[in-house]
Design a protein around this motif. Structure first.
Motif, PDB file in Angstrom:
ATOM      1  N   ARG A   1       0.852  -1.168   0.000  1.00 10.02           N
ATOM      2  CA  ARG A   1       0.000   0.000   0.000  1.00 10.02           C
ATOM      3  C   ARG A   1       0.897   1.229   0.000  1.00 10.02           C
ATOM      4  NH1 ARG A   1      -2.496  -4.197   1.266  1.00 10.02           N
ATOM      5  NH2 ARG A   1      -4.770  -4.382   1.216  1.00 10.02           N
TER       6      ARG A   1
ATOM      7  N   ASP B   1      -2.054  14.627   2.133  1.00  4.77           N
ATOM      8  CA  ASP B   1      -2.683  13.354   2.461  1.00  4.77           C
ATOM      9  C   ASP B   1      -2.641  12.385   1.285  1.00  4.77           C
ATOM     10  OD1 ASP B   1      -3.269  14.202   5.027  1.00  4.77           O
ATOM     11  OD2 ASP B   1      -5.197  15.044   4.420  1.00  4.77           O
TER      12      ASP B   1
ATOM     13  N   ILE C   1      -3.608  10.029  -2.018  1.00  8.21           N
ATOM     14  CA  ILE C   1      -4.518   8.898  -2.142  1.00  8.21           C
ATOM     15  C   ILE C   1      -3.717   7.612  -1.984  1.00  8.21           C
ATOM     16  CG2 ILE C   1      -6.182  10.085  -3.613  1.00  8.21           C
ATOM     17  CD1 ILE C   1      -4.918   8.685  -6.009  1.00  8.21           C
ATOM     18  N   SER C   2      -4.372   6.566  -1.497  1.00  4.93           N
ATOM     19  CA  SER C   2      -3.705   5.287  -1.287  1.00  4.93           C
ATOM     20  C   SER C   2      -3.941   4.375  -2.478  1.00  4.93           C
ATOM     21  CB  SER C   2      -4.213   4.621  -0.008  1.00  4.93           C
ATOM     22  OG  SER C   2      -3.826   5.372   1.115  1.00  4.93           O
TER      23      SER C   2
ATOM     24  N   VAL D   1     -12.658   2.715  -7.248  1.00  9.57           N
ATOM     25  CA  VAL D   1     -12.783   4.154  -7.015  1.00  9.57           C
ATOM     26  C   VAL D   1     -12.762   4.882  -8.356  1.00  9.57           C
ATOM     27  CG1 VAL D   1     -11.736   6.174  -5.916  1.00  9.57           C
ATOM     28  CG2 VAL D   1     -11.631   3.934  -4.788  1.00  9.57           C
TER      29      VAL D   1
ATOM     30  N   PRO E   1     -10.227   2.122  -1.967  1.00 10.26           N
ATOM     31  CA  PRO E   1     -11.327   2.873  -1.348  1.00 10.26           C
ATOM     32  C   PRO E   1     -10.933   3.367   0.040  1.00 10.26           C
ATOM     33  CG  PRO E   1     -12.092   0.780  -2.257  1.00 10.26           C
ATOM     34  CD  PRO E   1     -10.603   0.739  -2.299  1.00 10.26           C
ATOM     35  N   ASP E   2     -11.492   4.481   0.429  1.00  9.30           N
ATOM     36  CA  ASP E   2     -11.184   5.051   1.743  1.00  9.30           C
ATOM     37  C   ASP E   2     -11.472   4.055   2.859  1.00  9.30           C
ATOM     38  OD1 ASP E   2     -10.366   7.408   0.606  1.00  9.30           O
ATOM     39  OD2 ASP E   2     -12.267   8.461   0.943  1.00  9.30           O
ATOM     40  N   GLU E   3     -12.535   3.274   2.703  1.00  6.38           N
ATOM     41  CA  GLU E   3     -12.905   2.361   3.779  1.00  6.38           C
ATOM     42  C   GLU E   3     -11.923   1.194   3.924  1.00  6.38           C
ATOM     43  OE1 GLU E   3     -15.640   1.410   0.211  1.00  6.38           O
ATOM     44  OE2 GLU E   3     -14.756   3.175   1.205  1.00  6.38           O
ATOM     45  N   TRP E   4     -11.013   1.029   2.928  1.00  3.97           N
ATOM     46  CA  TRP E   4      -9.989  -0.008   3.046  1.00  3.97           C
ATOM     47  C   TRP E   4      -8.742   0.505   3.754  1.00  3.97           C
ATOM     48  CZ3 TRP E   4      -9.561  -3.148  -2.178  1.00  3.97           C
ATOM     49  CH2 TRP E   4     -10.822  -3.686  -2.493  1.00  3.97           C
ATOM     50  N   GLN E   5      -8.663   1.797   3.957  1.00  2.00           N
ATOM     51  CA  GLN E   5      -7.437   2.417   4.452  1.00  2.00           C
ATOM     52  C   GLN E   5      -7.513   2.718   5.934  1.00  2.00           C
ATOM     53  OE1 GLN E   5      -4.607   2.515   2.623  1.00  2.00           O
ATOM     54  NE2 GLN E   5      -6.061   1.246   1.525  1.00  2.00           N
ATOM     55  N   ARG E   6      -6.527   2.210   6.655  1.00  2.00           N
ATOM     56  CA  ARG E   6      -6.485   2.476   8.084  1.00  2.00           C
ATOM     57  C   ARG E   6      -5.043   2.697   8.542  1.00  2.00           C
ATOM     58  NH1 ARG E   6     -10.767   3.754   7.087  1.00  2.00           N
ATOM     59  NH2 ARG E   6     -12.770   3.100   7.947  1.00  2.00           N
TER      60      ARG E   6
ATOM     61  N   LYS F   1      -4.500  11.372  13.444  1.00  2.00           N
ATOM     62  CA  LYS F   1      -5.327  12.529  13.147  1.00  2.00           C
ATOM     63  C   LYS F   1      -4.708  13.754  13.820  1.00  2.00           C
ATOM     64  CE  LYS F   1      -9.616   9.825  12.928  1.00  2.00           C
ATOM     65  NZ  LYS F   1     -10.983   9.650  13.489  1.00  2.00           N
TER      66      LYS F   1
END
Length: 485
Positions: A69, A91, A93-94, A113, A125-130, A152
């Motif tokens: 990633r 920031d 994109i991933s 995406v 997708p944003d929801e895959w990124q942590r 954050k």
């Protein structure tokens, strides 16, 4: 029982822990070698902008492949009168890259995406990124196989936090219900660049290293390296500074970050050396046996910066260290610009890309024969002038055979065939019948798994559990490690 029991653990020569004496030899760092096709990942699609940074690199069992990633960003530089200003999406994109061997990478079109009216891209997708992601070897809950820590807030502002997420598949993530798990308020900029080690198998805790300087508000006025620990990855200790520049460092030296791995019972870190005058970065190998006290025996870059307008000519940010079969792969972000002004000077050539530097197994540091160097006088047997010698401290072991990781080299002693003999001594340096120099069979080849023998037999069952020393006689060879098993 010996004072030191190494059992069947591999022993590296990265420090003097097990070295009693050396004659005509010295320890040397072996820089990682960049692969010929660097950079392995560069921005080439519109959504990747002009700068990519390596993130997590992991082997995924289910997919039978490596996955990386990485962050893609677009920087723009403009002039505002006499001032040069850099702008961009910090920031970014991933994105995802995949590989079968960890060396050659592809960018799969994920179709997840939309970018510029099309989903034919490798954007995650944003929801895959942590954030900082690692596999958790301690969990028995399949829903929590992976952990992700998301930062954050700005490092220069109070209230920077980290939220924790769990995932079974790197796609669906569940937040820890009592987030944040780390909150730096009310202090300002306590944690700069942060790299989670994940589970530390030596100290049996979760660990993270960070720039621990409150953004240069510490008494030393420099960026430093800190460490924080957690028994559960939720409640974290107050960061403690573990590495600071010393008198051997140039005055403008600061420490920017440090990826670290547990390797054969040792901590091996790649300390980011930041020279603030030239605004350059490179990694330096540091070694610890307890995760707190680090030795900096080698002040040379572990990965050298490139030259000219090479993508890594200004900064090499080592990030992910992965053991792959008989190689050690270090993935890094390289950049060839250091300021908005130099960015403009490069014209069409400013670039941030991802590189790979590779080392042989155990190959960080070696003991090299160097004829003519002064060394400690050998105890016991008269000196053999044609050999370099290394004698270990006393120890006991578990295992039937002695395995060596050695590499032939013609750069020492003026060339010639490699040769290694191993003599086994009693703890008082007395000779042990059957294991003396004349009994030792010469090892004339090299490799990561050479087996020592005496009069044709490698069997050491009669010495297992007893206290011994080893004396290596060698020439035209680099010694990396040994292990009984």
């Amino acid at each position: 029982m010996a004072l030191i029991d190494i059992a069947s653990d591999k022993q590296l020569f990265v420090d003097d822990y097990l070295i009693e004496s050396m004659t005509n030899c010295s320890r040397s760092i072996n820089r990682a070698e960049k692969v010929a096709h660097n950079p392995i990942i560069r921005p080439e699609y519109p959504w990747e902008g002009n700068d990519v940074d390596v993130g997590s690199v992991m082997w995924i069992d289910e997919a039978q492949r490596f996955e990386m990633r990485y962050l893609a960003r677009q920087w723009k530089v403009r002039r505002a009168g006499a001032e040069v200003i850099i702008e961009g999406d910090g920031d970014g994109i991933s994105c995802l890259a995949v590989s079968q061997d960890g060396i050659h990478w592809e960018k799969p079109m994920l179709g997840e995406v939309e970018f510029a009216g099309s989903k034919q891209n490798n954007i995650l997708p944003d929801e895959w990124q942590r954030g900082s992601i690692f596999r958790d070897p301690c969990t028995t809950d399949p829903r929590k196989r992976f952990r992700g820590y998301v930062r954050k807030g700005d490092t220069r502002s109070p209230g920077m936090t980290f939220d924790l997420y769990f995932s079974p598949d790197l796609k669906s993530w569940t937040p820890y219900p009592s987030n944040p798990v780390i909150d730096t308020a009310p202090q300002i900029g306590r944690w700069g660049p942060t790299l989670f080690m994940g589970w530390d198998p030596i100290r049996q805790v979760y660990a993270v290293h960070m720039e621990n300087s409150r953004h240069r508000r510490a008494p030393l006025g420099k960026r430093l390296i800190g460490r924080s620990e957690s028994a559960d990855g939720i409640a974290w200790s107050e960061p403690e500074t573990i590495l600071v520049p010393d008198a051997q460092d140039p005055a403008d030296t600061e420490f920017y970050s440090m990826p670290c791995i547990a390797y054969e019972g040792l901590y091996l870190g790649l300390l980011w050396i930041f020279r603030t005058t030239s605004v350059t970065h490179h990694p330096e190998l540091v070694v610890s046996r307890n995760g707190i006290h680090y030795a900096r025996a080698f002040r040379q870059p572990f990965i050298e910066r490139g030259g000219g307008v090479d993508f890594d000519s200004v900064s090499v940010y080592a990030n992910s260290i992965n053991v792959v079969d008989d190689r050690i792969h270090t993935y890094y972000t390289g950049r060839n610009w250091r300021s908005p002004e130099t960015y403009l000077e490069l014209g069409d050539h400013p670039l941030g890309a991802i590189g790979l530097a590779s080392s042989r197994l155990d190959g960080f540091v070696s003991v090299d024969g160097t004829k003519g160097l002064d060394g400690d006088a050998p105890i016991g047997r008269p000196h053999f002038p044609e050999f370099s010698e290394l004698t270990t401290r006393s120890f006991s072991f578990t295992g039937k055979n002695l395995h060596l990781n050695i590499a032939a080299t013609k750069q020492l002693w003026g060339g010639g065939a490699p040769e290694v003999r191993v003599e086994i001594l009693a703890p008082n340096h007395a000779y042990i019948p059957g294991y003396e120099y004349d009994d030792a069979d010469p090892i004339l080849d090299d490799g990561i798994d050479c087996i020592a023998s005496w009069k044709g037999s490698p069997d050491l069952h009669d010495l297992e559990g007893k206290t011994i020393k080893l004396r290596f006689y060698f020439k035209n060879v680099k010694l990396y490690s040994f292990q009984f098993r």
